[in-house]
Design a protein around this motif. Structure first.
Motif, mmCIF file in Angstrom:
data_model
loop_
_atom_site.group_PDB
_atom_site.id
_atom_site.type_symbol
_atom_site.label_atom_id
_atom_site.label_comp_id
_atom_site.label_asym_id
_atom_site.label_seq_id
_atom_site.Cartn_x
_atom_site.Cartn_y
_atom_site.Cartn_z
ATOM 1 N N PHE A 152 0.845 -1.189 0.000
ATOM 2 C CA PHE A 152 0.000 0.000 0.000
ATOM 3 C C PHE A 152 0.882 1.241 0.000
ATOM 4 O O PHE A 152 1.811 1.368 0.792
ATOM 5 C CB PHE A 152 -0.913 0.010 1.227
ATOM 6 C CG PHE A 152 -1.813 1.216 1.282
ATOM 7 C CD1 PHE A 152 -2.748 1.444 0.293
ATOM 8 C CD2 PHE A 152 -1.717 2.123 2.329
ATOM 9 C CE1 PHE A 152 -3.581 2.556 0.333
ATOM 10 C CE2 PHE A 152 -2.543 3.235 2.383
ATOM 11 C CZ PHE A 152 -3.479 3.442 1.386
ATOM 12 N N VAL A 153 0.589 2.167 -0.900
ATOM 13 C CA VAL A 153 1.398 3.371 -1.067
ATOM 14 C C VAL A 153 0.560 4.602 -0.741
ATOM 15 O O VAL A 153 -0.522 4.797 -1.306
ATOM 16 C CB VAL A 153 1.934 3.498 -2.504
ATOM 17 C CG1 VAL A 153 2.830 4.726 -2.637
ATOM 18 C CG2 VAL A 153 2.677 2.240 -2.905
ATOM 19 N N SER A 154 1.043 5.414 0.185
ATOM 20 C CA SER A 154 0.436 6.712 0.473
ATOM 21 C C SER A 154 1.563 7.624 0.938
ATOM 22 O O SER A 154 2.038 7.515 2.066
ATOM 23 C CB SER A 154 -0.650 6.595 1.552
ATOM 24 O OG SER A 154 -1.250 7.853 1.807
ATOM 25 N N ARG A 155 2.008 8.514 0.062
ATOM 26 C CA ARG A 155 3.126 9.400 0.382
ATOM 27 C C ARG A 155 2.859 10.816 -0.101
ATOM 28 O O ARG A 155 2.285 11.010 -1.174
ATOM 29 C CB ARG A 155 4.420 8.903 -0.264
ATOM 30 C CG ARG A 155 4.996 7.664 0.373
ATOM 31 C CD ARG A 155 6.423 7.442 -0.104
ATOM 32 N NE ARG A 155 6.982 6.224 0.463
ATOM 33 C CZ ARG A 155 8.239 5.833 0.293
ATOM 34 N NH1 ARG A 155 9.075 6.592 -0.421
ATOM 35 N NH2 ARG A 155 8.682 4.717 0.830
ATOM 36 N N THR A 156 3.298 11.768 0.708
ATOM 37 C CA THR A 156 3.266 13.176 0.325
ATOM 38 C C THR A 156 4.701 13.671 0.195
ATOM 39 O O THR A 156 5.533 13.397 1.060
ATOM 40 C CB THR A 156 2.511 14.010 1.366
ATOM 41 O OG1 THR A 156 1.114 13.725 1.295
ATOM 42 C CG2 THR A 156 2.716 15.493 1.140
ATOM 43 N N VAL A 157 4.984 14.385 -0.887
ATOM 44 C CA VAL A 157 6.327 14.896 -1.133
ATOM 45 C C VAL A 157 6.252 16.415 -1.308
ATOM 46 O O VAL A 157 5.754 16.907 -2.324
ATOM 47 C CB VAL A 157 6.938 14.270 -2.404
ATOM 48 C CG1 VAL A 157 8.362 14.764 -2.608
ATOM 49 C CG2 VAL A 157 6.896 12.745 -2.331
ATOM 50 N N PRO A 158 6.706 17.196 -0.316
ATOM 51 C CA PRO A 158 6.693 18.655 -0.452
ATOM 52 C C PRO A 158 7.588 19.122 -1.601
ATOM 53 O O PRO A 158 8.705 18.638 -1.774
ATOM 54 C CB PRO A 158 7.235 19.138 0.900
ATOM 55 C CG PRO A 158 6.939 18.019 1.852
ATOM 56 C CD PRO A 158 7.123 16.771 1.032
ATOM 57 N N VAL A 159 7.083 20.067 -2.384
ATOM 58 C CA VAL A 159 7.842 20.642 -3.483
ATOM 59 C C VAL A 159 8.361 22.032 -3.114
ATOM 60 O O VAL A 159 9.453 22.427 -3.523
ATOM 61 C CB VAL A 159 6.965 20.716 -4.753
ATOM 62 C CG1 VAL A 159 7.705 21.393 -5.895
ATOM 63 C CG2 VAL A 159 6.509 19.323 -5.169
ATOM 64 N N GLY A 160 7.584 22.754 -2.324
ATOM 65 C CA GLY A 160 7.988 24.089 -1.899
ATOM 66 C C GLY A 160 7.083 24.594 -0.799
ATOM 67 O O GLY A 160 5.990 24.062 -0.584
ATOM 68 N N THR A 161 7.548 25.617 -0.081
ATOM 69 C CA THR A 161 6.758 26.195 1.012
ATOM 70 C C THR A 161 6.731 27.708 0.899
ATOM 71 O O THR A 161 7.606 28.315 0.268
ATOM 72 C CB THR A 161 7.337 25.820 2.393
ATOM 73 O OG1 THR A 161 8.679 26.323 2.485
ATOM 74 C CG2 THR A 161 7.332 24.318 2.602
ATOM 75 N N LYS A 162 5.717 28.310 1.525
ATOM 76 C CA LYS A 162 5.588 29.761 1.531
ATOM 77 C C LYS A 162 4.881 30.194 2.809
ATOM 78 O O LYS A 162 3.813 29.677 3.147
ATOM 79 C CB LYS A 162 4.804 30.240 0.307
ATOM 80 C CG LYS A 162 4.561 31.745 0.273
ATOM 81 C CD LYS A 162 3.935 32.175 -1.038
ATOM 82 C CE LYS A 162 2.586 31.556 -1.283
ATOM 83 N NZ LYS A 162 1.952 32.093 -2.523
ATOM 84 N N VAL A 163 5.478 31.136 3.539
ATOM 85 C CA VAL A 163 4.842 31.707 4.722
ATOM 86 C C VAL A 163 3.929 32.830 4.266
ATOM 87 O O VAL A 163 4.385 33.802 3.652
ATOM 88 C CB VAL A 163 5.882 32.234 5.728
ATOM 89 C CG1 VAL A 163 5.197 32.918 6.896
ATOM 90 C CG2 VAL A 163 6.770 31.101 6.225
ATOM 91 N N VAL A 164 2.627 32.715 4.521
ATOM 92 C CA VAL A 164 1.677 33.734 4.091
ATOM 93 C C VAL A 164 1.250 34.636 5.239
ATOM 94 O O VAL A 164 0.653 35.688 5.013
ATOM 95 C CB VAL A 164 0.436 33.094 3.435
ATOM 96 C CG1 VAL A 164 0.828 32.351 2.169
ATOM 97 C CG2 VAL A 164 -0.285 32.155 4.391
ATOM 98 N N GLU A 165 1.544 34.219 6.472
ATOM 99 C CA GLU A 165 1.216 35.046 7.635
ATOM 100 C C GLU A 165 2.100 34.614 8.790
ATOM 101 O O GLU A 165 2.329 33.425 8.996
ATOM 102 C CB GLU A 165 -0.262 34.897 8.007
ATOM 103 C CG GLU A 165 -0.735 35.840 9.092
ATOM 104 C CD GLU A 165 -2.231 35.710 9.357
ATOM 105 O OE1 GLU A 165 -2.705 36.291 10.345
ATOM 106 O OE2 GLU A 165 -2.902 35.016 8.571
ATOM 107 N N LYS A 166 2.618 35.582 9.556
ATOM 108 C CA LYS A 166 3.493 35.246 10.673
ATOM 109 C C LYS A 166 3.260 36.206 11.824
ATOM 110 O O LYS A 166 3.258 37.423 11.650
ATOM 111 C CB LYS A 166 4.963 35.322 10.225
ATOM 112 C CG LYS A 166 5.979 35.040 11.333
ATOM 113 C CD LYS A 166 5.944 33.588 11.762
ATOM 114 C CE LYS A 166 7.114 33.252 12.686
ATOM 115 N NZ LYS A 166 7.029 33.974 13.977
ATOM 116 N N GLY A 167 3.024 35.643 13.026
ATOM 117 C CA GLY A 167 2.928 36.412 14.248
ATOM 118 C C GLY A 167 4.004 35.950 15.207
ATOM 119 O O GLY A 167 4.878 35.147 14.857
#
Length: 289
Positions: free
Chosen positions: A191-206
């Motif tokens: 059984f295959v279930s995988r997530t592979v991040p390609v990129g990230t972005k901070v849209v809000e920061k406190g």
């Protein structure tokens, strides 16, 4: 993976008009080629869609929507467009994906990386690692699912989320995706279930909060001879609202939108045995920036 414009954890989410949303460990989204003309974006005629690609996504509709609605009712959410156009937050610099020299975290909370920095980089690293954990095959097992949720989420939302996911990952659903009723994999299959991040972005920061979008590709399906649910690729963007709790970033709420999805290439589809061998032979990563 309600009411609103997108599916996921937040109270403004819930894409019940699109059955290919994601939540709590399953990441099934619809891969859609550009409309019109029959082209593939490179001048060649588009190939007919394979009917087998829809099998695993169709059977996953029930758990995704039930879990999304249940968690959305708990409140929270980010209300982002999710179109990946870069209209939210600051535009990434050309060096934003380059190595920063910061070493990956070394701590562990169960099997999940922990000890992220209390800054934007730490929030992005946490969001990426949490996306990987929540999109893993371990989410389909009761014990490991509990551990993952406890390790990635704000303790204030854990109990309600676990209750919703227990109902969603029912024996009938597990059987529909090809697993045994207890969540184990039938003999001879993987059984295959995988997530592979390609990129990230901070849209809000406190000071103690951050909203991070993680653009991902994913794999889901059953690999091996005799599989009727072949492994397919998906593209989606997860928006995670994080809070600094107990000295680390934790998920308070999250949501998901489809894409951005690139045009399919001309790569030859691998055999079921090749996919099974790759899944068993290649491990995952700890993501840090």
């Amino acid at each position: 993976m309600s009411h609103g414009d997108e599916s996921g954890y937040g109270n403004d989410s819930g894409r019940n008009d699109d059955a290919y949303s994601t939540i709590g460990g399953t990441r099934q989204t619809r891969t859609r080629l550009p409309d019109g003309g029959g082209g593939d974006g490179y001048g060649a005629p588009r190939r007919p869609a394979r009917t087998s690609r829809s099998l695993v996504t169709v059977v996953g509709v029930v758990v995704l929507l039930i879990a999304a609605i249940a968690f959305a009712n708990m409140g929270g959410g980010t209300g982002k467009d999710g179109d990946g156009s870069g209209s939210r937050g600051s535009k990434p610099e050309s060096s934003s994906t380059a190595a920063t020299g910061t070493k990956p975290v070394t701590g562990k909370n169960g099997s999940i990386p922990s000890g992220f920095a209390h800054d934007e980089q730490g929030a992005q690293s946490a969001a990426s690692n949490y996306a990987v954990a929540l999109g893993s095959a371990e989410m389909f097992n009761t014990d490991t699912r509990r551990s993952i949720i406890q390790s990635t989420h704000d303790p204030a939302v854990v109990d309600n989320l676990l209750a919703a996911l227990t109902k969603a990952y029912s024996p009938d659903f597990l059987k529909n995706v090809g697993l045994n009723e207890d969540g184990t994999t039938p003999s001879g299959l993987a059984f295959v279930s995988r997530t592979v991040p390609v990129g990230t972005k901070v849209v809000e920061k406190g000071d103690d909060t951050a909203t991070v979008e993680v653009w991902c590709t994913g794999l889901v399906g059953m690999a091996g001879q005799g599989s009727t649910k072949p492994v397919t690729a998906t593209w989606f963007t997860i928006s995670e609202k994080l809070r600094w709790v107990g000295g680390d970033w934790r998920i308070e709420s999250s949501s998901q939108t489809e894409g951005p999805t690139p045009v399919n290439g001309d790569n030859r589809a691998s055999t079921a045995d090749e996919i099974a061998g790759a899944v068993q032979g290649y491990g995952g990563f700890t993501y840090a920036r």
